[in-house]
Design a protein around this motif. Structure first.
Motif, PDB file in Angstrom:
ATOM      1  N   ALA A 245     -16.989  20.730   2.000  1.00  0.00           N
ATOM      2  CA  ALA A 245     -16.558  19.831   0.934  1.00  0.00           C
ATOM      3  C   ALA A 245     -17.316  18.509   1.022  1.00  0.00           C
ATOM      4  N   ALA A 246     -17.520  18.009   2.233  1.00  0.00           N
ATOM      5  CA  ALA A 246     -18.210  16.730   2.407  1.00  0.00           C
ATOM      6  C   ALA A 246     -19.684  16.857   2.005  1.00  0.00           C
ATOM      7  N   ALA A 247     -20.315  17.970   2.420  1.00  0.00           N
ATOM      8  CA  ALA A 247     -21.728  18.157   2.090  1.00  0.00           C
ATOM      9  C   ALA A 247     -21.901  18.325   0.577  1.00  0.00           C
ATOM     10  N   ALA A 248     -20.956  18.975  -0.064  1.00  0.00           N
ATOM     11  CA  ALA A 248     -21.018  19.140  -1.520  1.00  0.00           C
ATOM     12  C   ALA A 248     -20.917  17.779  -2.196  1.00  0.00           C
ATOM     13  N   GLU A 249     -19.986  16.974  -1.730  1.00  0.00           N
ATOM     14  CA  GLU A 249     -19.798  15.618  -2.262  1.00  0.00           C
ATOM     15  C   GLU A 249     -21.104  14.828  -2.177  1.00  0.00           C
ATOM     16  N   ASP A 250     -21.801  14.939  -1.055  1.00  0.00           N
ATOM     17  CA  ASP A 250     -23.080  14.233  -0.869  1.00  0.00           C
ATOM     18  C   ASP A 250     -24.106  14.671  -1.898  1.00  0.00           C
ATOM     19  N   LEU A 251     -23.992  15.941  -2.326  1.00  0.00           N
ATOM     20  CA  LEU A 251     -24.948  16.474  -3.310  1.00  0.00           C
ATOM     21  C   LEU A 251     -24.496  16.218  -4.748  1.00  0.00           C
ATOM     22  N   GLY A 252     -23.387  15.528  -4.920  1.00  0.00           N
ATOM     23  CA  GLY A 252     -22.900  15.231  -6.264  1.00  0.00           C
ATOM     24  C   GLY A 252     -22.109  16.370  -6.878  1.00  0.00           C
ATOM     25  N   ILE A 253     -21.522  17.211  -6.015  1.00  0.00           N
ATOM     26  CA  ILE A 253     -20.755  18.357  -6.523  1.00  0.00           C
ATOM     27  C   ILE A 253     -19.336  18.306  -5.978  1.00  0.00           C
ATOM     28  N   VAL A 254     -18.370  18.470  -6.849  1.00  0.00           N
ATOM     29  CA  VAL A 254     -16.986  18.542  -6.386  1.00  0.00           C
ATOM     30  C   VAL A 254     -16.569  20.008  -6.343  1.00  0.00           C
ATOM     31  N   VAL A 255     -16.126  20.450  -5.181  1.00  0.00           N
ATOM     32  CA  VAL A 255     -15.637  21.819  -5.004  1.00  0.00           C
ATOM     33  C   VAL A 255     -14.141  21.735  -4.737  1.00  0.00           C
ATOM     34  N   ARG A 256     -13.499  22.887  -4.581  1.00  0.00           N
ATOM     35  CA  ARG A 256     -12.072  22.874  -4.333  1.00  0.00           C
ATOM     36  C   ARG A 256     -11.797  23.329  -2.906  1.00  0.00           C
ATOM     37  N   ALA A 257     -11.396  22.388  -2.063  1.00  0.00           N
ATOM     38  CA  ALA A 257     -11.110  22.717  -0.664  1.00  0.00           C
ATOM     39  C   ALA A 257      -9.629  23.028  -0.502  1.00  0.00           C
ATOM     40  N   TYR A 258      -9.329  24.139   0.158  1.00  0.00           N
ATOM     41  CA  TYR A 258      -7.952  24.492   0.483  1.00  0.00           C
ATOM     42  C   TYR A 258      -7.847  24.617   1.999  1.00  0.00           C
ATOM     43  N   PRO A 259      -7.864  23.483   2.694  1.00  0.00           N
ATOM     44  CA  PRO A 259      -7.853  23.567   4.148  1.00  0.00           C
ATOM     45  C   PRO A 259      -6.547  24.175   4.653  1.00  0.00           C
ATOM     46  N   PRO A 260      -6.559  25.010   5.690  1.00  0.00           N
ATOM     47  CA  PRO A 260      -7.752  25.441   6.416  1.00  0.00           C
ATOM     48  C   PRO A 260      -8.317  26.765   5.900  1.00  0.00           C
ATOM     49  N   ASP A 261      -7.795  27.240   4.735  1.00  0.00           N
ATOM     50  CA  ASP A 261      -8.126  28.600   4.311  1.00  0.00           C
ATOM     51  C   ASP A 261      -9.565  28.793   3.846  1.00  0.00           C
ATOM     52  N   GLY A 262     -10.072  27.837   3.090  1.00  0.00           N
ATOM     53  CA  GLY A 262     -11.423  28.020   2.578  1.00  0.00           C
ATOM     54  C   GLY A 262     -11.738  27.062   1.449  1.00  0.00           C
ATOM     55  N   VAL A 263     -12.888  27.321   0.817  1.00  0.00           N
ATOM     56  CA  VAL A 263     -13.367  26.462  -0.272  1.00  0.00           C
ATOM     57  C   VAL A 263     -13.703  27.352  -1.461  1.00  0.00           C
TER      58      VAL A 263
END
Ligand SMILES: *Cc1c(COP(=O)(O)O)cnc(C)c1O
Length: 359
Positions: free
Chosen positions: A315-333
Motif C-alpha cells: 500500500a505504501a509503495a503504491a501511494e508513492d507511485l500515485g496509486i491508491v489501492v485497497r489494503a485489508y490488513p492483514p489479509d491482503g491488498v
C-alpha cells in the motif's frame, strides 16, 4: 445528566463502511484510484444525453415501477420478477431487513464484501463468517456446516470481492440441494460480466431450480454507472415482495433509470470495454506472477495480493507511485484494474515490493 435519544444498543457495534480513498494530488504525477473497483472508461455512449434529457423531469418523483428499465431487463431474465434499488448494496440491506428477526443468523464467507457485516448488523441479525479456503475461495462445505436452525439467509459472492475467486455452477447447485429450502440465498453477482470461467454459475438455471435464490446485479461495475446508484434483484415474486415492502420509496431516480436504460442500449460498446478490462486483468495477473507473487485466479475487475506480511509495504509503495489501492490488513491488498498506464505501474510495483520483501 443530559439525556438524548438513545439508539438500539447494538447499533454502536456496527462496523463503519470505509470508502475507497481518493488519491492525494501530486504535482507532475498522474494519480489513479484503484481502490473501489470502478470502471476506468467514461460513461457509455448515449448515457450523458439520456441523463440530460431525464433531468428535465426532475420536479417530479420518479416512476417507482421503472417501466423502461424493467422492459430492457425483462428479456434477459424471462419469467422472473425484477426489483431495482439504489445499488445492489441497498437490496442486500432490504433483503436482510425483510427476512431477519433479531438474533437470526446470516452465513457468509469471509473475507468478502465489506458491506455484508454492516447490513447484517443493521438488520439486527447475527453474522456467521465462514473463513475462505487458503486459496481465497468460498468453503461451501464449511458454510453448509455453519447453517443452524437460526439461519435465515446465506450470502454468496461470486466472483468474490476482494479475492476474485468464483463458485462453480456444480458447486453451487450441490450446495443448494443440501440447504434447507426456507433459507434465503443472496447470490451476489456484482462482477458477473467479467467472468470467463467455463464452469461459471448459470444464474438462470439456478433460479429455475431453486426458488429460494435471489440474484443481485449492479450497473456500478461493468456498466460504469457507480455514481448513479442502480442495481437490481432477480427472483420469484413471492420472495422479492417482502423486500419490496421494506424498500425506500422512490429510491431509483428518473435520471438513474435513464442512465441504466442507455447503458443497456450501448451493450455492444460495454462488451468491448469489458473484454478490454478482462484482457488487462490477465496481463496484470501474468505480470505480477512473473515477479514471484502467488495471486489467485481473478474473475472480477480487480486482483488480490494475499497478505503474508506485505500489505503495508504494497500500500505504501503504491501511494508513492500515485496509486491508491485497497489494503485489508492483514489479509491482503485488492487492486482494481484501471487504464493500461495504471496497470503497468502495478506490475512495476509488484517487482519493487517483491525485491524489498525477499531481502
Ligand atoms: C460493488 C459491489 C456491489 C454493489 O454495488 P452497488 O454500487 O451498490 O450496486 C455489490 N456486491 C459486491 C460484492 C460489490 O463489490
Amino acid at each position: 445528566m443530559a439525556t438524548r435519544p438513545s439508539p438500539r444498543p447494538d447499533v454502536a457495534a456496527i462496523p463503519r463502511y470505509v470508502p475507497g480513498r481518493r488519491p492525494t494530488p501530486r504535482p507532475g504525477v498522474t494519480t489513479y484510484k484503484l481502490s473501489s473497483n470502478e470502471n476506468p472508461f467514461p460513461p457509455l455512449p448515449g448515457v450523458v444525453e439520456a441523463v440530460a434529457e431525464a433531468t428535465v423531469r426532475s420536479a417530479s418523483y420518479p416512476d417507482p415501477t421503472c417501466p423502461d428499465l424493467y422492459e430492457a431487463l425483462e428479456h434477459r431474465h424471462p419469467g422472473r420478477d425484477l426489483l431495482a434499488a439504489t445499488g445492489s448494496v441497498a437490496l442486500i440491506f432490504h433483503a436482510l431487513l425483510a427476512y431477519c428477526r433479531p438474533g437470526d443468523e446470516v452465513v457468509f464467507a469471509w473475507r468478502s464484501f465489506e458491506a455484508y457485516p454492516i447490513a447484517v448488523a443493521a438488520a439486527g441479525a447475527t453474522a456467521v463468517r465462514v473463513p475462505l479456503t487458503a486459496d481465497g475461495r468460498h468453503d461451501l462445505d464449511a458454510m453448509l456446516a455453519a447453517v443452524t436452525d437460526r439461519t435465515r439467509v446465506v450470502m454468496i459472492c461470486t466472483p468474490n470481492n476482494p479475492t476474485g475467486t468464483t463458485v462453480s455452477h456444480s458447486e453451487l447447485t450441490a450446495f443448494l440441494r443440501e440447504l434447507r429450502d426456507d433459507v434465503l440465498v443472496l447470490l451476489d453477482e456484482a462482477y458477473v460480466e467479467f467472468v470467463r470461467d467455463d464452469d461459471a454459475v448459470d444464474a438462470a438455471a439456478v433460479l429455475e431450480e431453486f426458488e429460494q435464490v435471489v440474484v443481485l446485479r449492479t450497473f456500478s461495475k461493468a456498466y460504469g454507472l457507480a455514481g448513479f446508484r442502480v442495481g437490481y434483484a432477480v427472483g420469484a415474486t413471492e420472495v422479492l415482495d417482502p423486500v419490496r415492502a421494506v424498500a425506500l420509496p422512490f429510491g431509483v431516480t428518473e435520471v438513474a433509470q435513464a442512465a441504466a436504460v442507455a447503458a443497456l442500449a450501448a451493450e455492444d460498446v460495454a462488451r468491448v470495454r469489458i473484454d478490454a478490462l478482462v484482457s488487462e486483468r490477465e496481463r496484470v495477473l501474468a505480470g505480477v506472477r512473473a515477479e514471484g507473487w502467488e495471486l489467485p485466479v481473478s474473475q472480477g475487475n480487480f486482483v488480490w495480493f494475499p497478505g503474508a506480511g506485505t500489505v503495508e509495504a504494497l500500500a505504501a509503495a503504491a501511494e508513492d507511485l500515485g496509486i491508491v489501492v485497497r489494503a485489508y490488513p492483514p489479509d491482503g491488498v485488492r487492486v482494481s484494474i484501471g487504464v493500461p498506464e495504471a496497470n503497468d505501474r502495478i506490475i512495476g510495483l509488484a517487482r519493487t515490493v517483491r525485491q524489498v520483501v525477499d531481502h
